[in-house]
Write a protein that holds these residues in place. Structure first.
Motif, PDB file in Angstrom:
ATOM      1  N   VAL A 488       0.832  -1.202   0.000  1.00 16.73           N
ATOM      2  CA  VAL A 488       0.000   0.000   0.000  1.00 16.73           C
ATOM      3  C   VAL A 488       0.863   1.246   0.000  1.00 16.73           C
ATOM      4  N   VAL A 489       1.978   1.211   0.703  1.00 15.10           N
ATOM      5  CA  VAL A 489       2.739   2.439   0.965  1.00 15.10           C
ATOM      6  C   VAL A 489       3.903   2.645   0.019  1.00 15.10           C
ATOM      7  N   ALA A 490       4.318   1.626  -0.719  1.00 18.83           N
ATOM      8  CA  ALA A 490       5.494   1.746  -1.571  1.00 18.83           C
ATOM      9  C   ALA A 490       5.089   1.980  -3.020  1.00 18.83           C
ATOM     10  N   LEU A 491       5.955   2.676  -3.768  1.00 14.11           N
ATOM     11  CA  LEU A 491       5.756   2.760  -5.207  1.00 14.11           C
ATOM     12  C   LEU A 491       5.834   1.350  -5.787  1.00 14.11           C
ATOM     13  N   ASP A 492       4.968   1.031  -6.736  1.00 17.66           N
ATOM     14  CA  ASP A 492       4.911  -0.337  -7.229  1.00 17.66           C
ATOM     15  C   ASP A 492       5.773  -0.512  -8.475  1.00 17.66           C
ATOM     16  N   TRP A 493       5.761  -1.735  -9.028  1.00 16.95           N
ATOM     17  CA  TRP A 493       6.633  -2.049 -10.150  1.00 16.95           C
ATOM     18  C   TRP A 493       6.259  -1.258 -11.392  1.00 16.95           C
ATOM     19  N   HIS A 494       4.984  -0.870 -11.520  1.00 18.96           N
ATOM     20  CA  HIS A 494       4.591  -0.063 -12.666  1.00 18.96           C
ATOM     21  C   HIS A 494       5.353   1.263 -12.668  1.00 18.96           C
ATOM     22  N   ASN A 495       5.484   1.897 -11.493  1.00 18.68           N
ATOM     23  CA  ASN A 495       6.239   3.134 -11.393  1.00 18.68           C
ATOM     24  C   ASN A 495       7.712   2.905 -11.697  1.00 18.68           C
ATOM     25  N   ASP A 496       8.272   1.795 -11.139  1.00 17.68           N
ATOM     26  CA  ASP A 496       9.677   1.476 -11.388  1.00 17.68           C
ATOM     27  C   ASP A 496       9.921   1.224 -12.875  1.00 17.68           C
ATOM     28  N   MET A 497       8.984   0.520 -13.521  1.00 13.17           N
ATOM     29  CA  MET A 497       9.120   0.220 -14.941  1.00 13.17           C
ATOM     30  C   MET A 497       9.116   1.499 -15.771  1.00 13.17           C
ATOM     31  N   SER A 498       8.206   2.409 -15.445  1.00 18.45           N
ATOM     32  CA  SER A 498       8.125   3.665 -16.176  1.00 18.45           C
ATOM     33  C   SER A 498       9.424   4.450 -16.056  1.00 18.45           C
ATOM     34  N   LYS A 499       9.987   4.493 -14.839  1.00 20.15           N
ATOM     35  CA  LYS A 499      11.244   5.219 -14.638  1.00 20.15           C
ATOM     36  C   LYS A 499      12.394   4.532 -15.370  1.00 20.15           C
ATOM     37  N   LEU A 500      12.389   3.183 -15.369  1.00 16.58           N
ATOM     38  CA  LEU A 500      13.451   2.446 -16.065  1.00 16.58           C
ATOM     39  C   LEU A 500      13.440   2.764 -17.563  1.00 16.58           C
ATOM     40  N   ILE A 501      12.249   2.794 -18.158  1.00 20.06           N
ATOM     41  CA  ILE A 501      12.147   3.101 -19.584  1.00 20.06           C
ATOM     42  C   ILE A 501      12.704   4.496 -19.869  1.00 20.06           C
ATOM     43  N   LEU A 502      12.357   5.461 -18.997  1.00 23.29           N
ATOM     44  CA  LEU A 502      12.872   6.816 -19.179  1.00 23.29           C
ATOM     45  C   LEU A 502      14.389   6.852 -19.038  1.00 23.29           C
ATOM     46  N   ASP A 503      14.935   6.112 -18.062  1.00 26.75           N
ATOM     47  CA  ASP A 503      16.386   6.075 -17.854  1.00 26.75           C
ATOM     48  C   ASP A 503      17.100   5.434 -19.048  1.00 26.75           C
ATOM     49  N   ILE A 504      16.524   4.351 -19.592  1.00 26.00           N
ATOM     50  CA  ILE A 504      17.126   3.714 -20.768  1.00 26.00           C
ATOM     51  C   ILE A 504      17.150   4.683 -21.945  1.00 26.00           C
ATOM     52  N   ASN A 505      16.048   5.382 -22.155  1.00 25.74           N
ATOM     53  CA  ASN A 505      16.001   6.355 -23.243  1.00 25.74           C
ATOM     54  C   ASN A 505      17.042   7.451 -23.062  1.00 25.74           C
ATOM     55  N   ASP A 506      17.227   7.906 -21.812  1.00 27.83           N
ATOM     56  CA  ASP A 506      18.258   8.918 -21.538  1.00 27.83           C
ATOM     57  C   ASP A 506      19.642   8.397 -21.897  1.00 27.83           C
ATOM     58  N   GLN A 507      19.937   7.148 -21.493  1.00 24.18           N
ATOM     59  CA  GLN A 507      21.242   6.567 -21.786  1.00 24.18           C
ATOM     60  C   GLN A 507      21.454   6.412 -23.293  1.00 24.18           C
ATOM     61  N   MET A 508      20.435   6.003 -24.001  1.00 26.87           N
ATOM     62  CA  MET A 508      20.565   5.840 -25.447  1.00 26.87           C
ATOM     63  C   MET A 508      20.816   7.185 -26.128  1.00 26.87           C
ATOM     64  N   ARG A 509      20.124   8.226 -25.671  1.00 25.14           N
ATOM     65  CA  ARG A 509      20.349   9.550 -26.265  1.00 25.14           C
ATOM     66  C   ARG A 509      21.741  10.079 -25.952  1.00 25.14           C
TER      67      ARG A 509
END
Length: 532
Positions: A488-509
């Protein structure tokens, strides 16, 4: 005799308000709200209730906000056949808000199913439809403030103005013969408590002397500096002038009910007095447009120092009700104001305006309300450099501004004073409707000084307490829990996944060339293969 309470929502989170009371004569709910925020919580909306809807005799509704009322159509469609007791203002607002919620769910599920079909995934159904919501309105029964109403045999309730929203209430509940010496057991459910000197609403009211108090704690760890109505308008004026100077849109995600009407009142007043540049104010929310009409109809019950009818009928206001009217706003350049729902940016038309303006340096996004953990609004507020909206990555270049002067919730000092005014509190206080840091902050503030620490309880989702004992007793927990407390209190895997995708895109750029990008891809593939 036994009286129990089960915390079916708004426990260590600010949404999904729902509390189940059981006695030997029946069962009733206080609120039945929609979960918002992270997907793990929102998925609870699609699952089974932790009770049989047909077994519920009555619902006591504190106010119309969707996190308090939004699952009522589902409750009715799944077998609830009793009355929903609410103030007239709440009923009028729900008559628009619940069908609007059903319509949004239908349209968003339709869009999701188009993506699911393309991806070979199964289709899903909405939580309820607009027709379900309209059907649920037949169950509403009006109650007057400060007048006793029967709930189930041996239980009665009385509503007190909570100063949070048109029609909002704290609900006083008496259980006959369940208190000490055969006296009634007395409980107060706070609902959401409005701040002192809130625009359009009176200060919160309620009696004193209870066995139990359930207090919201949304801003339990946050203190605001005292502010006058004039200071609030001047802070808004400064933001408007800065946005106008940038020559782009001022985009305001706002809750369609009350927050929007307060903003309109002050924006129009500032423009009428020449304190900010005049510009069209687009109210881009069918719900907010209808809610504004409800506020006009209830003008006599609002702050008499504000000419609500004049300000909410200003020629500066432009109502964009249809989809085509909403899309036409995108053709505008230069300074203009867009107010659209939702307040936490998680649904509705605001997302389309954010997709257009977040990436532009001359745009301004002004956040004016609480942003729950896991919502798009919270990521923007916390300074994200990029966000994902409807599966699309959007870089954040706009000015992100926040003012908390239009909050509908009391801060920690105001909450502590409200709790102190309810004393004596004989058996215990439950802190609900808050995230963990907020609950902990309010608990620390009131412990010992207002209420003994041993009488402060912080329930988690689906906890059941016996209330007829001398102190609340947590039952053994053999009942089914829908989520582990930590989920209930922690950010879930959906949030982690969204951030991971953004981080991968940053690294690729940021990679120097295609060879470097190939190295990143190979490393990711090896990491995935290592997990199999």
């Amino acid at each position: 005799m036994s009286v129990t309470i089960q915390f079916c929502g708004a426990a260590r989170t600010v949404t999904g308000s729902c509390y189940l009371f059981r006695t030997q004569t029946g069962r009733f709910l206080v609120d039945c709200g929609l979960f918002q925020g992270q997907k793990t919580l929102k998925e609870l909306n699609y699952g089974a209730f932790p009770f049989a809807p047909a077994d519920i005799d009555t619902v006591l509704l504190t106010h119309a906000h969707i996190d308090h009322s939004g699952l009522l159509p589902k409750l009715v469609s799944e077998g609830f056949g009793g009355p929903i007791l609410a103030t007239r203002g709440t009923i009028d607002l729900c008559s628009y808000m619940l069908p609007d919620a059903g319509s949004i769910q239908e349209s968003e599920v339709a869009a999701l199913n188009r993506r699911n079909i393309a991806r070979g995934r199964p289709e899903v159904s909405p939580i309820y439809t607009q027709a379900d919501a309209i059907a649920s309105l037949d169950a509403f029964r009006p109650v007057e403030y400060e007048t006793w109403a029967d709930v189930i045999p041996g239980v009665r309730a009385r509503y007190w103005n909570a100063g949070h929203l048109l029609g909002s209430a704290s609900i006083e509940i008496e259980f006959a013969g369940e208190g000490a010496g055969g006296k009634p057991l007395r409980l107060l459910a706070s609902g959401d408590i409005g701040p002192d000197a809130k625009l359009l609403q009176p200060d919160p009211q309620a009696p004193a002397g209870f066995d139990y108090v359930m207090s919201e704690s949304t801003y339990g760890n946050r203190a605001r500096a005292p502010i006058t109505p004039q200071q609030r308008r001047q802070r808004l004026a400064a933001e408007v002038r800065d946005a106008a100077a940038a020559r782009g849109a001022l985009v305001i995600p706002a809750f369609a009910v009350e927050r929007t009407q307060e903003l309109i009142v002050d924006l129009v007043d500032l423009m009428d007095h020449g304190e900010v540049p005049t510009a069209p104010i687009f109210l881009d929310s069918p719900l907010a447009i209808r809610a504004t009409e409800v506020f006009r109809n209830h003008a006599a019950s609002l702050d008499q120092g504000v000419d609500v009818n004049r300000l909410l009928s200003s020629p500066h206001l432009r109502f964009t009700e249809t989809v085509d009217e909403s899309k036409s706003i995108a053709r505008l350049n230069g300074f203009h104001v867009i107010i659209a729902a939702s307040g936490m940016c998680d649904a509705g038309r605001i997302r389309h305006h954010l997709k257009r303006w977040l990436c532009k340096s001359n745009g301004t996004v002004l956040l004016v309300g609480f942003q729950a953990q896991g919502t798009l609004g919270r990521f923007i507020a916390d300074g994200a450099k990029a966000v994902r909206i409807q599966g699309e990555e959007i870089r954040v270049a706009a000015r992100i501004r926040q003012i908390d002067d239009y909050s509908g919730h009391a801060d920690n000092a105001e909450l502590s004073r409200w709790i102190a005014a309810r004393r004596p509190i004989q058996r215990g206080i439950f802190l609900v409707h808050g995230e963990e840091p907020a609950i902990a902050g309010l608990s620390e503030l009131i412990s010992g000084r207002i209420v003994p620490g041993a009488k402060i309880f912080q329930p988690v989702l689906d906890d059941i307490y016996e209330l007829s004992t001398s102190a609340p007793t947590l039952l053994d927990g053999t009942h089914r829990r829908r989520l582990a407390p930590e989920a209930v209190v922690a950010l879930d895997w959906h949030n982690d996944m969204s951030k991971l995708i953004l981080d991968i895109n940053d690294q690729m750029r940021a990679a120097a060339d295609d060879r470097a990008r190939g190295v990143i891809i190979r490393r990711l593939r090896r990491a995935l293969e290592a997990d199999h």
